[in-house]
Scaffold this motif. Sequence first.
Motif, PDB file in Angstrom:
ATOM      1  N   SER A   1       3.505  -8.034  -0.951  1.00  0.00           N
ATOM      2  CA  SER A   1       2.187  -7.396  -0.931  1.00  0.00           C
ATOM      3  C   SER A   1       2.334  -5.967  -1.421  1.00  0.00           C
ATOM      4  CB  SER A   1       1.590  -7.399   0.485  1.00  0.00           C
ATOM      5  OG  SER A   1       2.248  -6.436   1.282  1.00  0.00           O
ATOM      6  N   GLY A   2       1.200  -5.366  -1.733  1.00  0.00           N
ATOM      7  CA  GLY A   2       1.213  -3.977  -2.173  1.00  0.00           C
ATOM      8  C   GLY A   2       1.697  -3.065  -1.062  1.00  0.00           C
TER       9      GLY A   2
ATOM     10  N   SER B  51      -3.272  -8.721  -5.999  1.00  0.00           N
ATOM     11  CA  SER B  51      -4.223  -9.215  -4.997  1.00  0.00           C
ATOM     12  C   SER B  51      -5.656  -8.794  -5.288  1.00  0.00           C
ATOM     13  CB  SER B  51      -3.813  -8.688  -3.626  1.00  0.00           C
ATOM     14  OG  SER B  51      -3.606  -7.289  -3.681  1.00  0.00           O
ATOM     15  N   LYS B  52      -5.856  -7.878  -6.225  1.00  0.00           N
ATOM     16  CA  LYS B  52      -7.209  -7.378  -6.472  1.00  0.00           C
ATOM     17  C   LYS B  52      -7.744  -8.011  -7.757  1.00  0.00           C
ATOM     18  CE  LYS B  52      -6.546  -3.897  -3.148  1.00  0.00           C
ATOM     19  NZ  LYS B  52      -5.787  -2.749  -2.738  1.00  0.00           N
TER      20      LYS B  52
ATOM     21  N   SER C 175      -0.560   2.868   2.701  1.00  0.00           N
ATOM     22  CA  SER C 175       0.776   2.281   2.534  1.00  0.00           C
ATOM     23  C   SER C 175       1.745   3.278   1.904  1.00  0.00           C
ATOM     24  CB  SER C 175       0.699   1.008   1.695  1.00  0.00           C
ATOM     25  OG  SER C 175       0.058   1.250   0.456  1.00  0.00           O
TER      26      SER C 175
ATOM     27  N   MET D 299       3.768   0.833  -9.821  1.00  0.00           N
ATOM     28  CA  MET D 299       3.523  -0.230  -8.854  1.00  0.00           C
ATOM     29  C   MET D 299       2.077  -0.689  -9.006  1.00  0.00           C
ATOM     30  SD  MET D 299       1.649  -0.237  -5.917  1.00  0.00           S
ATOM     31  CE  MET D 299       1.449  -1.343  -4.550  1.00  0.00           C
TER      32      MET D 299
ATOM     33  N   ASP E 209       0.423   4.074  -8.133  1.00  0.00           N
ATOM     34  CA  ASP E 209      -0.033   2.847  -7.476  1.00  0.00           C
ATOM     35  C   ASP E 209      -1.291   2.388  -8.215  1.00  0.00           C
ATOM     36  OD1 ASP E 209      -1.460   1.067  -5.872  1.00  0.00           O
ATOM     37  OD2 ASP E 209      -0.859   2.021  -3.995  1.00  0.00           O
TER      38      ASP E 209
ATOM     39  N   HIS F  50      -3.314   6.031  -0.687  1.00  0.00           N
ATOM     40  CA  HIS F  50      -3.445   4.874   0.200  1.00  0.00           C
ATOM     41  C   HIS F  50      -2.492   4.943   1.407  1.00  0.00           C
ATOM     42  CE1 HIS F  50      -3.177   0.493   1.241  1.00  0.00           C
ATOM     43  NE2 HIS F  50      -4.465   0.560   0.947  1.00  0.00           N
TER      44      HIS F  50
ATOM     45  N   SER G 260      -8.769   4.373  -3.973  1.00  0.00           N
ATOM     46  CA  SER G 260      -9.363   3.153  -3.449  1.00  0.00           C
ATOM     47  C   SER G 260     -10.676   3.375  -2.720  1.00  0.00           C
ATOM     48  CB  SER G 260      -8.361   2.443  -2.543  1.00  0.00           C
ATOM     49  OG  SER G 260      -7.927   3.304  -1.513  1.00  0.00           O
TER      50      SER G 260
ATOM     51  N   HIS H 243      -5.936  -0.659  -7.913  1.00  0.00           N
ATOM     52  CA  HIS H 243      -7.308  -0.872  -8.381  1.00  0.00           C
ATOM     53  C   HIS H 243      -7.458  -0.675  -9.886  1.00  0.00           C
ATOM     54  CE1 HIS H 243      -9.140  -1.411  -4.440  1.00  0.00           C
ATOM     55  NE2 HIS H 243      -8.246  -0.531  -4.021  1.00  0.00           N
TER      56      HIS H 243
ATOM     57  N   THR I  82      -0.827  -4.162  -7.668  1.00  0.00           N
ATOM     58  CA  THR I  82      -0.967  -5.369  -6.846  1.00  0.00           C
ATOM     59  C   THR I  82      -1.499  -6.529  -7.673  1.00  0.00           C
ATOM     60  OG1 THR I  82      -3.193  -4.797  -6.165  1.00  0.00           O
ATOM     61  CG2 THR I  82      -1.431  -4.041  -4.762  1.00  0.00           C
TER      62      THR I  82
ATOM     63  N   ASP J  90      -2.173   7.341  -6.171  1.00  0.00           N
ATOM     64  CA  ASP J  90      -2.993   6.195  -6.564  1.00  0.00           C
ATOM     65  C   ASP J  90      -3.443   6.489  -7.992  1.00  0.00           C
ATOM     66  OD1 ASP J  90      -2.990   5.646  -3.790  1.00  0.00           O
ATOM     67  OD2 ASP J  90      -5.140   5.251  -3.705  1.00  0.00           O
TER      68      ASP J  90
HETATM   69  C1  LIG Z   1      -4.968  -2.554  -1.535  1.00  0.00           C
HETATM   70  C2  LIG Z   1      -4.044  -1.449  -1.820  1.00  0.00           C
HETATM   71  C3  LIG Z   1      -2.688  -1.568  -1.499  1.00  0.00           C
HETATM   72  C4  LIG Z   1      -2.137  -2.735  -0.729  1.00  0.00           C
HETATM   73  O1  LIG Z   1      -2.018  -3.844  -1.530  1.00  0.00           O
HETATM   74  P1  LIG Z   1      -1.969  -5.288  -0.843  1.00  0.00           P
HETATM   75  O2  LIG Z   1      -1.440  -6.159  -1.908  1.00  0.00           O
HETATM   76  O3  LIG Z   1      -3.352  -5.617  -0.439  1.00  0.00           O
HETATM   77  O4  LIG Z   1      -1.039  -5.171   0.323  1.00  0.00           O
HETATM   78  C5  LIG Z   1      -1.849  -0.535  -1.880  1.00  0.00           C
HETATM   79  N1  LIG Z   1      -2.319   0.550  -2.519  1.00  0.00           N
HETATM   80  C6  LIG Z   1      -3.616   0.708  -2.810  1.00  0.00           C
HETATM   81  C7  LIG Z   1      -4.079   1.940  -3.519  1.00  0.00           C
HETATM   82  C8  LIG Z   1      -4.532  -0.285  -2.460  1.00  0.00           C
HETATM   83  O5  LIG Z   1      -5.821  -0.120  -2.722  1.00  0.00           O
END
Ligand SMILES: *Cc1c(COP(=O)(O)O)cnc(C)c1O
Length: 391
Positions: A107-108, A238-239, A135, A234, A205, A133, A180, A208, A236, A176
């Motif tokens: 995951s991100g 997932s978006k 994380s 880096m 990151d 973010h 986000s 988005h 994701t 980022d």
């Molecule tokens: C959603 C998001 C993450 C986390 O990614 P996941 O794959 O959902 O764990 C990390 N960084 C940013 C800027 C995000 O918006």
Amino acid sequence: MTFDDFLKQSIKESQDKGLKRSLRTVAGTQGPRINLDGFESLNFCSNNYLGLANDSRLSQAALECLKKEGLGAGASRLVCGNMTAHQELEEKLARFKGSQGCLLFSSGYMANVGVISSLFGRDDMIFCDRLNHASIIDGILLSQAQYKRYPHVDMDALERLLQEAPETGKKCIITDSVFSMDGDLAPLDKIVELAKKYQAIVMIDEAHAFGVFGKHGKGLAEHFGVEKEIEIQMGTLSKAAGCFGAYVCGSRDLITYLINKARSFIYTTAMPPSIAAAAAKAIDIIENDHLTRERLHENARYLRAQLKLMGFNTVISESPIIPLVIGESHRALEFSQRLLRKGIFVSAIRPPTVPEHTARLRLTAMAAHTKDEIDFTLGQIQRIGKELKII
Ligand SMILES: *Cc1c(COP(=O)(O)O)cnc(C)c1O
């Protein structure tokens, strides 16, 4: 205080401040319309920008892989969980991003925590945008590196901090690329320039931005033409990519280092291979489907322009993420609840996800929203905004 009292008191405090969070359930698939807690509603808060989360081409790719490689990976990548689908996805991502290497994370969140905590330590200094973010923040805390936060996208402040930094240790600017919760863009051109001037490295990151920005959807680094100048990229899956998991792209040595040192890579089971196969299909689509990306940006531009005309504070969003800053959490929540009664789902984002007194509605545009759906939503937002005396 008993443990039960502790839990109850903490929940009550959240409730009193308008900060209590709870889960809602979507039945069926993700899309511009969803069935939320049993009611049909328009979806204006998903990161599924391109609609790929429910694209049959992706499910087909996952199904084919499921037949060949089965469901679970069975172990971490370094033990026996490294499967063909993972390998193929990493090769595809490295080629797509034009980098020497790529490493998948589950995951991100895990990517940021693992990369930052493995690369940096007490002697190093990290420069971090104030709105990065959670994380990223968690990765920095875990790394125990020295940590300088600069005001949001304030390049003068960043430069002052870089000037004051000691000569010893590694220096890294982390940001980022698309923020986000505000939807604005990091000035990657200036960040890269400052990094060169002060011998710092850069980590971005692209959560988005991947699939959304750049001619081929490679992210904001492509948009700014600075892909070759950012050491750690880096993003994701997932978006916009509609799947799950994350990538880190960089030099061959960076990838080898992470395979050996990043604990959130080493000590966790590999992602299911079918997910990796679906993500590989998503990249093919992202690379070639310029039309859907253009439709997404058109919808976002229209939404943003209309909301601004109505007098809402949309900060300086330049992406499909459009914040309507309201201020107090109770009011943001009330706004969101009134919209939901009209069949429009826009979640209220409250502290600590955003700074105190900046609770907001966070709208996200999707390529698949129709003009009618957007106009209906705008009408309801305007009406409720007036009722609540926000505009
Ligand atoms: C959603 C998001 C993450 C986390 O990614 P996941 O794959 O959902 O764990 C990390 N960084 C940013 C800027 C995000 O918006």
